[in-house]
Design a protein around this motif. Structure first.
Motif, PDB file in Angstrom:
ATOM      1  N   ALA A 121      21.925  11.668  66.131  1.00  0.00           N
ATOM      2  CA  ALA A 121      23.252  11.254  65.988  1.00  0.00           C
ATOM      3  C   ALA A 121      23.860  10.243  66.947  1.00  0.00           C
ATOM      4  CB  ALA A 121      24.338  12.586  66.303  1.00  0.00           C
ATOM      5  N   ALA A 122      23.125  10.221  68.270  1.00  0.00           N
ATOM      6  CA  ALA A 122      23.426   9.147  69.247  1.00  0.00           C
ATOM      7  C   ALA A 122      22.998   7.814  68.750  1.00  0.00           C
ATOM      8  CB  ALA A 122      22.849   9.352  70.481  1.00  0.00           C
ATOM      9  N   LEU A 123      21.842   7.858  67.912  1.00  0.00           N
ATOM     10  CA  LEU A 123      21.314   6.561  67.369  1.00  0.00           C
ATOM     11  C   LEU A 123      22.321   5.901  66.411  1.00  0.00           C
ATOM     12  CD1 LEU A 123      19.312   4.351  66.865  1.00  0.00           C
ATOM     13  CD2 LEU A 123      18.197   5.922  65.408  1.00  0.00           C
ATOM     14  N   ILE A 124      22.609   6.781  65.545  1.00  0.00           N
ATOM     15  CA  ILE A 124      23.644   6.311  64.323  1.00  0.00           C
ATOM     16  C   ILE A 124      24.975   5.789  64.922  1.00  0.00           C
ATOM     17  CG2 ILE A 124      24.947   7.219  62.285  1.00  0.00           C
ATOM     18  CD1 ILE A 124      21.981   7.014  62.087  1.00  0.00           C
ATOM     19  N   VAL A 208      17.257   0.718  73.001  1.00  0.00           N
ATOM     20  CA  VAL A 208      16.026   0.349  72.166  1.00  0.00           C
ATOM     21  C   VAL A 208      15.761   1.670  71.414  1.00  0.00           C
ATOM     22  CG1 VAL A 208      13.869  -0.594  72.145  1.00  0.00           C
ATOM     23  CG2 VAL A 208      15.206  -1.421  73.550  1.00  0.00           C
ATOM     24  N   ALA A 209      15.404   1.690  70.113  1.00  0.00           N
ATOM     25  CA  ALA A 209      14.856   2.579  69.340  1.00  0.00           C
ATOM     26  C   ALA A 209      13.361   2.278  68.818  1.00  0.00           C
ATOM     27  CB  ALA A 209      15.862   3.020  68.019  1.00  0.00           C
ATOM     28  N   LEU A 210      12.545   3.078  69.258  1.00  0.00           N
ATOM     29  CA  LEU A 210      11.211   2.534  68.605  1.00  0.00           C
ATOM     30  C   LEU A 210      10.544   3.870  67.458  1.00  0.00           C
ATOM     31  CD1 LEU A 210       8.422   1.352  68.910  1.00  0.00           C
ATOM     32  CD2 LEU A 210       7.889   3.073  70.866  1.00  0.00           C
ATOM     33  N   LEU A 211      10.451   3.214  66.333  1.00  0.00           N
ATOM     34  CA  LEU A 211       9.730   4.085  65.491  1.00  0.00           C
ATOM     35  C   LEU A 211       8.296   3.806  65.252  1.00  0.00           C
ATOM     36  CD1 LEU A 211      12.889   3.786  64.776  1.00  0.00           C
ATOM     37  CD2 LEU A 211      12.348   3.943  62.206  1.00  0.00           C
ATOM     38  N   ALA A 212       7.449   4.692  65.512  1.00  0.00           N
ATOM     39  CA  ALA A 212       6.115   4.363  65.571  1.00  0.00           C
ATOM     40  C   ALA A 212       5.159   5.678  65.155  1.00  0.00           C
ATOM     41  CB  ALA A 212       5.876   4.024  66.815  1.00  0.00           C
ATOM     42  N   ASP A 213       4.032   5.454  65.139  1.00  0.00           N
ATOM     43  CA  ASP A 213       3.056   6.663  64.697  1.00  0.00           C
ATOM     44  C   ASP A 213       2.631   7.211  66.280  1.00  0.00           C
ATOM     45  OD1 ASP A 213       0.044   5.508  65.715  1.00  0.00           O
ATOM     46  OD2 ASP A 213       1.200   4.015  64.955  1.00  0.00           O
TER      47      ASP A 213
END
Length: 291
Positions: A121-124, A208-213
């Motif tokens: 929710a914070a990211l959105i 910064v949002a990191l989307l990763a494996d």
């Protein structure tokens, strides 16, 4: 570079005994399951003795089966494609694609179960209110960055992918402010300068949002949000189905947060599409005012 197990098997396959070839073929067909098999399991499943299994590993240059497991795990973490037989895509019972479907479901479930509702929710909220959304992705992450930008820009303005082809990145991040959000895709195998980029973004005032494996978990403490997204598949190449599903979830979250503005923008974009004849004629029209 030291040859991986698939290359070693291919190079020596003709020189192996018939029983060793049986074990080698099984390894390639079930590479992704090596972590759950013991040497005794391999012997039983292939109908050979444990000494044959041990002899094969030594012939391939491995001291023990534990070394083979560590090697296989390292290859998967690095994202090295290993050629696997197509039969690995089928269950032993013969149901096609069932194991593939199960793996995709497992990946998505692990991804979503690891996301805290308040963090999402914070990211959105920040993506909705940000001055600029800067999207970054290299190599395999670049198509994901492009897709994420294309989804977000339907609902809001000032979303850009950086850097442009053959251009440097410094000019794009030097002016970041606390009103900006960076969405960084960091899936394996990342460029050598990735850690330096993380350091630079950590020093910036932007969120910064990191989307990763999972191999990027060491960077989690340096970013505002870290969303771990598994890539495991049954065969040679990683699967980005869970990553694309997460992109869809985020984009829809933004759209629903600014529904009125989003509808108006999508409608305006559709009008310009028509004026420019950029897209094929739709088979049905959407009346956003009725939604």
């Amino acid at each position: 570079m030291t040859p991986h197990i698939g290359q070693r098997i291919t190079a020596q396959f003709d020189a192996l005994t018939a029983q060793e070839q049986r074990v080698a073929s099984f390894i390639l067909d079930h590479f992704d399951d090596l972590a759950v098999y013991s040497a005794a399991d391999l012997a039983r499943l292939t109908g050979v003795s444990k000494s044959t299994v041990s002899r094969l590993f030594k012939r391939l240059g491995f001291e023990s089966y534990r070394t083979v497991k560590d090697h296989a795990r390292q290859l998967r973490n690095l994202g090295v494609p290993l050629v696997i037989d197509a039969n690995a895509m089928q269950e032993e019972a013969g149901a096609p694609f069932q194991r593939h479907l199960q793996r995709e479901q497992d990946n998505l479930q692990r991804c979503l179960n690891g996301i805290a509702a308040d963090q999402f929710a914070a990211l959105i909220e920040r993506l909705d209110s940000a001055r600029h959304v800067v999207v970054i992705g290299f190599r395999n992450s670049y198509p994901l960055a492009l897709h994420f930008r294309q989804q977000l820009i339907q609902a809001r303005t000032q979303v850009r992918v950086v850097p442009h082809p053959n251009q440097s990145l410094a000019e794009e991040i030097v002016d970041l402010t606390e009103q900006d959000v960076v969405v960084l895709f960091g899936f394996r195998r990342r460029p050598a300068a990735f850690a330096s980029l993380i350091d630079a973004l950590e020093r910036s005032p932007a969120k910064v949002a990191l989307l990763a494996d999972p191999t990027a978990v060491n960077f989690a403490s340096q970013v505002t949000w870290f969303f771990e997204t598994p890539l495991e598949s049954l065969s040679a190449f990683d699967s980005y189905a869970a990553a694309n599903s997460l992109i869809c979830l985020i984009a829809n979250g933004i759209l629903h947060r600014r529904l009125a503005e989003g509808r108006e923008r999508i409608s305006a974009i559709s009008d310009v599409y028509a004026e420019l004849s950029e897209l094929e004629a739709p088979t049905m029209s959407v009346d956003w005012s009725a939604q």
